[in-house]
Design a protein around this motif. Sequence first.
Motif, PDB file in Angstrom:
ATOM      1  N   VAL A  28     -10.190  47.179 -65.554  1.00 53.60           N
ATOM      2  CA  VAL A  28      -8.792  47.369 -65.936  1.00 53.60           C
ATOM      3  C   VAL A  28      -7.942  46.192 -65.471  1.00 53.60           C
ATOM      4  O   VAL A  28      -7.074  45.678 -66.207  1.00 53.60           O
ATOM      5  CB  VAL A  28      -8.263  48.697 -65.358  1.00 53.60           C
ATOM      6  CG1 VAL A  28      -6.746  48.792 -65.551  1.00 53.60           C
ATOM      7  CG2 VAL A  28      -8.950  49.881 -66.012  1.00 53.60           C
ATOM      8  N   ALA A  29      -8.173  45.733 -64.244  1.00 53.12           N
ATOM      9  CA  ALA A  29      -7.405  44.613 -63.701  1.00 53.12           C
ATOM     10  C   ALA A  29      -7.658  43.331 -64.505  1.00 53.12           C
ATOM     11  O   ALA A  29      -6.716  42.592 -64.857  1.00 53.12           O
ATOM     12  CB  ALA A  29      -7.756  44.395 -62.232  1.00 53.12           C
ATOM     13  N   THR A  31      -8.737  43.117 -67.576  1.00 49.40           N
ATOM     14  CA  THR A  31      -8.164  43.273 -68.918  1.00 49.40           C
ATOM     15  C   THR A  31      -6.654  43.021 -68.895  1.00 49.40           C
ATOM     16  O   THR A  31      -6.104  42.354 -69.774  1.00 49.40           O
ATOM     17  CB  THR A  31      -8.452  44.685 -69.460  1.00 49.40           C
ATOM     18  OG1 THR A  31      -9.855  44.903 -69.506  1.00 49.40           O
ATOM     19  CG2 THR A  31      -7.848  44.850 -70.849  1.00 49.40           C
ATOM     20  N   GLY A  32      -5.977  43.556 -67.881  1.00 51.23           N
ATOM     21  CA  GLY A  32      -4.536  43.340 -67.757  1.00 51.23           C
ATOM     22  C   GLY A  32      -4.197  41.870 -67.579  1.00 51.23           C
ATOM     23  O   GLY A  32      -3.255  41.364 -68.195  1.00 51.23           O
ATOM     24  N   ILE A  33      -4.964  41.188 -66.743  1.00 54.65           N
ATOM     25  CA  ILE A  33      -4.722  39.752 -66.540  1.00 54.65           C
ATOM     26  C   ILE A  33      -4.966  38.980 -67.830  1.00 54.65           C
ATOM     27  O   ILE A  33      -4.213  38.060 -68.179  1.00 54.65           O
ATOM     28  CB  ILE A  33      -5.632  39.221 -65.403  1.00 54.65           C
ATOM     29  CG1 ILE A  33      -5.226  39.851 -64.065  1.00 54.65           C
ATOM     30  CG2 ILE A  33      -5.552  37.697 -65.330  1.00 54.65           C
ATOM     31  CD1 ILE A  33      -6.154  39.507 -62.917  1.00 54.65           C
ATOM     32  N   ILE A  35      -4.675  40.120 -70.942  1.00 55.97           N
ATOM     33  CA  ILE A  35      -3.575  40.379 -71.882  1.00 55.97           C
ATOM     34  C   ILE A  35      -2.327  39.610 -71.480  1.00 55.97           C
ATOM     35  O   ILE A  35      -1.639  39.025 -72.326  1.00 55.97           O
ATOM     36  CB  ILE A  35      -3.294  41.897 -71.938  1.00 55.97           C
ATOM     37  CG1 ILE A  35      -4.490  42.634 -72.561  1.00 55.97           C
ATOM     38  CG2 ILE A  35      -2.014  42.179 -72.728  1.00 55.97           C
ATOM     39  CD1 ILE A  35      -4.346  44.139 -72.523  1.00 55.97           C
ATOM     40  N   TRP A  36      -2.005  39.587 -70.191  1.00 57.98           N
ATOM     41  CA  TRP A  36      -0.826  38.849 -69.707  1.00 57.98           C
ATOM     42  C   TRP A  36      -0.954  37.361 -70.009  1.00 57.98           C
ATOM     43  O   TRP A  36       0.004  36.712 -70.447  1.00 57.98           O
ATOM     44  CB  TRP A  36      -0.664  39.078 -68.215  1.00 57.98           C
ATOM     45  CG  TRP A  36       0.515  38.349 -67.628  1.00 57.98           C
ATOM     46  CD1 TRP A  36       1.814  38.752 -67.611  1.00 57.98           C
ATOM     47  CD2 TRP A  36       0.474  37.076 -66.975  1.00 57.98           C
ATOM     48  NE1 TRP A  36       2.602  37.811 -67.009  1.00 57.98           N
ATOM     49  CE2 TRP A  36       1.810  36.774 -66.601  1.00 57.98           C
ATOM     50  CE3 TRP A  36      -0.537  36.176 -66.667  1.00 57.98           C
ATOM     51  CZ2 TRP A  36       2.144  35.601 -65.927  1.00 57.98           C
ATOM     52  CZ3 TRP A  36      -0.207  35.006 -66.003  1.00 57.98           C
ATOM     53  CH2 TRP A  36       1.120  34.722 -65.639  1.00 57.98           C
TER      54      TRP A  36
END
Length: 252
Positions: A28-29, A31-33, A35-36
Amino acid sequence: MKPVASARSAARAQERGVALVVVMLFLVAITGIGIWTARQSMLAESMARNQMDQEIARQAAESALRDAERDIDSASLGELLQKASCQRNTSVSMTYGLNPMDFNEGCVRGLCYKTDESYAISNWQTANDENRDAAEPWWPKSKGGRWVADDDPEGTLKPGRDPINNNHCDDFIGGVPFGTYTGAPPIRGVAKQPEYLIEIFKRKNVRRNSVETSVTSTSESANQWATMYRITARGFGYSTRTQVVLQAVFFP
């Protein structure tokens, strides 16, 4: 022995469950990075594209300023002038410049005139299409500007440059498309050719710097009225929504 084996099996299953949660959190972390980072890259690309679009519009507006200066001077441009869509004068050989009598309140052929008293009451807050007395010619159309005719909001009833179309040389209203009177080739890569308006003023004792003894390049004395022009040019980028407006005061 069997109870001990069962306890160990249960502990190992619990350990595998914790590892799965940790791995999921890492995914999750990451993936978030990702996307950002992608959004930041797209934002930077969009900013760069907008900046380039703005620069294209600015350069187009500067080209229109120079084109207006040539229009005012009516300089002999040889074959280039002969390729112009329209002529200010009745003959290509007539290069005496603009006729002050051709300037008018309607900005026909891009030549605008307002009295000093009219400029004094200009008011951005109250100006609109129906209250043009409070507007200056170079303001947006919604503020009473004269860039296009009321019955021609898209500016289609203006002389064409590519291909050449001189059907409206004598009666078009508003901004002069680039090259109309000079024959300069159209600017490539823009959504619309830049255009300009010319306003005329009469002033006494106007000098370009403190050491000049004459008012203008034509050696008029300080007691004579000097003719000066304000040029307003607007350029377009890759989209007509991107516009840059520039102004210059020109002494012939």
